[in-house]
Motif scaffolding. Sequence first.
Motif, PDB file in Angstrom:
ATOM      1  N   UNK A  71       0.824  -1.214   0.000  1.00 33.64           N
ATOM      2  CA  UNK A  71       0.000   0.000   0.000  1.00 33.64           C
ATOM      3  C   UNK A  71       0.857   1.264   0.000  1.00 33.64           C
ATOM      4  N   UNK A  72       2.101   1.123   0.438  1.00 32.26           N
ATOM      5  CA  UNK A  72       2.985   2.285   0.496  1.00 32.26           C
ATOM      6  C   UNK A  72       2.679   3.221   1.648  1.00 32.26           C
ATOM      7  N   UNK A  73       2.005   2.715   2.639  1.00 27.74           N
ATOM      8  CA  UNK A  73       1.647   3.509   3.824  1.00 27.74           C
ATOM      9  C   UNK A  73       1.250   2.566   4.954  1.00 27.74           C
ATOM     10  N   UNK A  74       1.262   3.076   6.154  1.00 30.37           N
ATOM     11  CA  UNK A  74       0.890   2.274   7.314  1.00 30.37           C
ATOM     12  C   UNK A  74      -0.601   2.357   7.617  1.00 30.37           C
ATOM     13  N   UNK A  75      -1.218   3.466   7.203  1.00 34.30           N
ATOM     14  CA  UNK A  75      -2.612   3.704   7.595  1.00 34.30           C
ATOM     15  C   UNK A  75      -3.278   4.662   6.619  1.00 34.30           C
ATOM     16  N   UNK A  76      -4.584   4.507   6.471  1.00 38.65           N
ATOM     17  CA  UNK A  76      -5.384   5.469   5.712  1.00 38.65           C
ATOM     18  C   UNK A  76      -6.820   5.375   6.194  1.00 38.65           C
ATOM     19  N   UNK A  77      -7.666   6.240   5.664  1.00 35.35           N
ATOM     20  CA  UNK A  77      -9.064   6.307   6.095  1.00 35.35           C
ATOM     21  C   UNK A  77      -9.993   6.233   4.896  1.00 35.35           C
ATOM     22  N   UNK A  78     -11.212   5.759   5.174  1.00 34.46           N
ATOM     23  CA  UNK A  78     -12.247   5.718   4.149  1.00 34.46           C
ATOM     24  C   UNK A  78     -13.595   5.885   4.835  1.00 34.46           C
ATOM     25  N   UNK A  79     -14.625   6.082   4.036  1.00 33.21           N
ATOM     26  CA  UNK A  79     -15.961   6.317   4.579  1.00 33.21           C
ATOM     27  C   UNK A  79     -16.516   5.069   5.266  1.00 33.21           C
ATOM     28  N   UNK A  80     -17.235   5.285   6.354  1.00 26.16           N
ATOM     29  CA  UNK A  80     -17.916   4.210   7.082  1.00 26.16           C
ATOM     30  C   UNK A  80     -19.229   3.876   6.380  1.00 26.16           C
ATOM     31  N   UNK A  81     -19.887   2.827   6.859  1.00 24.85           N
ATOM     32  CA  UNK A  81     -21.200   2.464   6.359  1.00 24.85           C
ATOM     33  C   UNK A  81     -21.186   1.513   5.182  1.00 24.85           C
ATOM     34  N   UNK A  82     -20.004   1.256   4.655  1.00 24.18           N
ATOM     35  CA  UNK A  82     -19.887   0.293   3.562  1.00 24.18           C
ATOM     36  C   UNK A  82     -19.417  -1.037   4.126  1.00 24.18           C
TER      37      UNK A  82
END
Length: 87
Positions: free
Chosen positions: A21-32
């Motif tokens: 992924x090239x990163x340790x963490x990220x965010x996305x929208x909830x509810x899915x």
Amino acid sequence: MGVDAATMVTIRYFAGARAAAGRAEEHTAAGRTLDEVVDELAARHGDRLVRVLRAASFLVDGVACHDRRAPLPAGATIDVLPPFAGG
């Protein structure tokens, strides 16, 4: 713009998933669902992460996810755990 924990989930990558992924963490929208989030991550990061995601295990708030079609709650944390070598 900051991340609003009330409407987001956090995705944490470990080991080979982090490298892909090239990163340790990220965010996305909830509810899915987890399946929908995995599709988004595959589209966002490409083939290298797709290969890892196919073999990975997923924890949602520290618990193994067995229903990948259940909506993810806001504020949840998804851990992406690729297969680990060794014992």
